[in-house]
Design a protein around this motif. Structure first.
Motif, mmCIF file in Angstrom:
data_model
loop_
_atom_site.group_PDB
_atom_site.id
_atom_site.type_symbol
_atom_site.label_atom_id
_atom_site.label_comp_id
_atom_site.label_asym_id
_atom_site.label_seq_id
_atom_site.Cartn_x
_atom_site.Cartn_y
_atom_site.Cartn_z
ATOM 1 N N ASP A 62 0.805 -1.220 0.000
ATOM 2 C CA ASP A 62 0.000 0.000 0.000
ATOM 3 C C ASP A 62 0.841 1.275 0.000
ATOM 4 O OD1 ASP A 62 -2.804 -1.194 2.049
ATOM 5 O OD2 ASP A 62 -2.355 -1.410 -0.080
ATOM 6 N N SER A 63 1.949 1.254 0.695
ATOM 7 C CA SER A 63 2.743 2.474 0.869
ATOM 8 C C SER A 63 3.394 2.972 -0.427
ATOM 9 C CB SER A 63 3.825 2.251 1.933
ATOM 10 O OG SER A 63 4.675 1.190 1.567
ATOM 11 N N LYS A 65 1.848 2.250 -3.660
ATOM 12 C CA LYS A 65 0.857 2.278 -4.745
ATOM 13 C C LYS A 65 0.722 3.687 -5.306
ATOM 14 C CE LYS A 65 -2.030 -1.634 -3.364
ATOM 15 N NZ LYS A 65 -3.333 -2.076 -2.813
#
Length: 120
Positions: A62-63, A65
């Motif tokens: 996620d960090s 994306k």
């Protein structure tokens, strides 16, 4: 056996870009999924991105994306990690990996790593 050699790391200011490359030699590169891990000082190793052997399916933590893009060129036996909008928290040693399956805890082959430093 597959040998993996990373290149393209270095020092960059926050907001800048780097492209990491991972050149593979040995057994047929296209047989394996590939990915990038990173490990920052004092932190656990983290799976950053993966790409399937065909290049169709990708995964990103996620960090990263929207900022990082993983790609591969099977004709050149190379996988890339384009890193844009870099942040100081992206500072880490980055490792290329290849395997039949790549997860946070599973891979078959591993590069020697390359340092990325993002200054604020």
């Amino acid at each position: 056996q597959v040998q993996l050699v990373e290149s393209g790391g270095g020092l960059v200011q926050a907001g800048g870009s780097l492209r990491l490359s991972c050149a593979a030699s040995g057994r047929t590169f296209s047989m394996y999924d590939t990915g990038w891990f990173r490990q920052a000082p004092g932190k656990e190793r983290e799976l950053v991105a993966t790409i399937s052997r065909s290049g169709v399916t990708t995964y990103y933590v996620d960090s990263v994306k929207g900022r990082f893009t993983i790609s591969r060129d099977n004709a050149k036996n190379t996988v890339y990690l384009q890193m844009n909008s870099l942040k100081p928290e992206d500072t880490a040693d980055y490792y290329c990996a290849a395997g039949v399956v790549i997860t946070a805890t599973q891979h078959d082959y591993w590069g020697q790593g390359i340092q990325v430093i993002v200054s604020s």
